[in-house]
Scaffold this active site. Sequence first.
Site, short mmCIF file in Angstrom:
data_model
loop_
_atom_site.label_atom_id
_atom_site.label_comp_id
_atom_site.label_asym_id
_atom_site.label_seq_id
_atom_site.Cartn_x
_atom_site.Cartn_y
_atom_site.Cartn_z
N GLY A 316 0.83 -1.20 0.00
CA GLY A 316 0.00 0.00 0.00
C GLY A 316 0.86 1.24 0.00
N GLU A 317 0.36 2.31 0.57
CA GLU A 317 1.05 3.60 0.70
C GLU A 317 1.16 4.37 -0.62
OE1 GLU A 317 4.92 3.35 2.42
OE2 GLU A 317 4.27 2.25 4.20
N GLY A 318 0.85 3.72 -1.75
CA GLY A 318 1.13 4.31 -3.05
C GLY A 318 2.42 3.77 -3.64
#
Length: 356
Positions: A316-318
């Site tokens: 996740g997180e980008g």
Amino acid sequence: MQTLHALFRDIPAPDAEAMARAQQHIDGLLKPPGSLGRLETLAVQLAGMPGLNGTPQVGEKAVLVMCADHGVWDEGVAVSPKIVTAIQAANMTQGTTGVCVLAAQAGAKVHVIDVGIDAEPIPGVVDMRVARGCGNIAVGPAMSRSQAEALLLEVSRYTCDLAKRGVTLFGVGELGMANTTPAAAMVSVFTGSDAKEVVGIGANLPPSRIDNKVDVVRRAIAINQPNPRDGIDVLSKVGGFDLVGMTGVMLGAARCGLPVLLDGFLSYSAALAACQIAPAVRPYLIPSHFSAEKGARIALAHLSMEPYLHMAMRLGEGSGAALAMPIVEAACAMFHNMGELAASNIVLPEGNANAT
């Protein structure tokens, strides 16, 4: 002040003529037609985006990470303490998390945005906090509809402001303990799939606790009765502030005629919402990587998307969006820097698209 209705109404359609010109140009480059595969189709997609002025190009790059906590954490659907959201948001401001390292490698700036962290304000984090965490979707709605609508507008405006300052390629990311649970609920609602088909391990949830997570998602849907034909209703009832925020980035970038790189499973759920709210968003979305989360295939099939990268990632997180930015730049480089067949007096025979 712009309304949500005006935002949806003003999303431009892709420029079909620019796309046709781009395809013609690509077919005349020093290669057999079609031999660079999806890099060619990506360049044509970019050429059709009005914000890029008819040609594939990348200016400034930004990854917008939406950070929020979730009341459903109380249901035992995550292994990490809730405070990790705030700790990791602070780490992001220091550039030490996965997305920060990958974004730096890609030459992109990470915008860490607090849309609902359950902690004191964090220095260096953009403040768009709606509340200290959203509601527990297992017992009631995540937020009010008015809260969702206001956040969609605020984030879309922020995105458009970045576009005015030279950003032409956006990536979306999120941070929030337990947020794969509302994401799974949203995917279940939008695709008509049972929770068992879309609930995964998230951030390493033990197999012994998966059944509880499935039950929580089913309860959330049964209690809140979200309308799959109303994206804002789904976001407000079984979503979260981070998921609303990512949806707002997609709406804002599309309004400016600019591309958005999706990340993983969390962003797929937001993309489903964005495309339900405003179908005109779809041509501006670029899938970065195939998430290892269980419901990824179902969500992507519903979006009719095939990601560019298969890396077994689920951070996740980008992180996936940042990792895929060089692919977008490669499509632009191909378009602008390759030589042309005509200049080398090369004439390819008809039906040579599959030549190597």
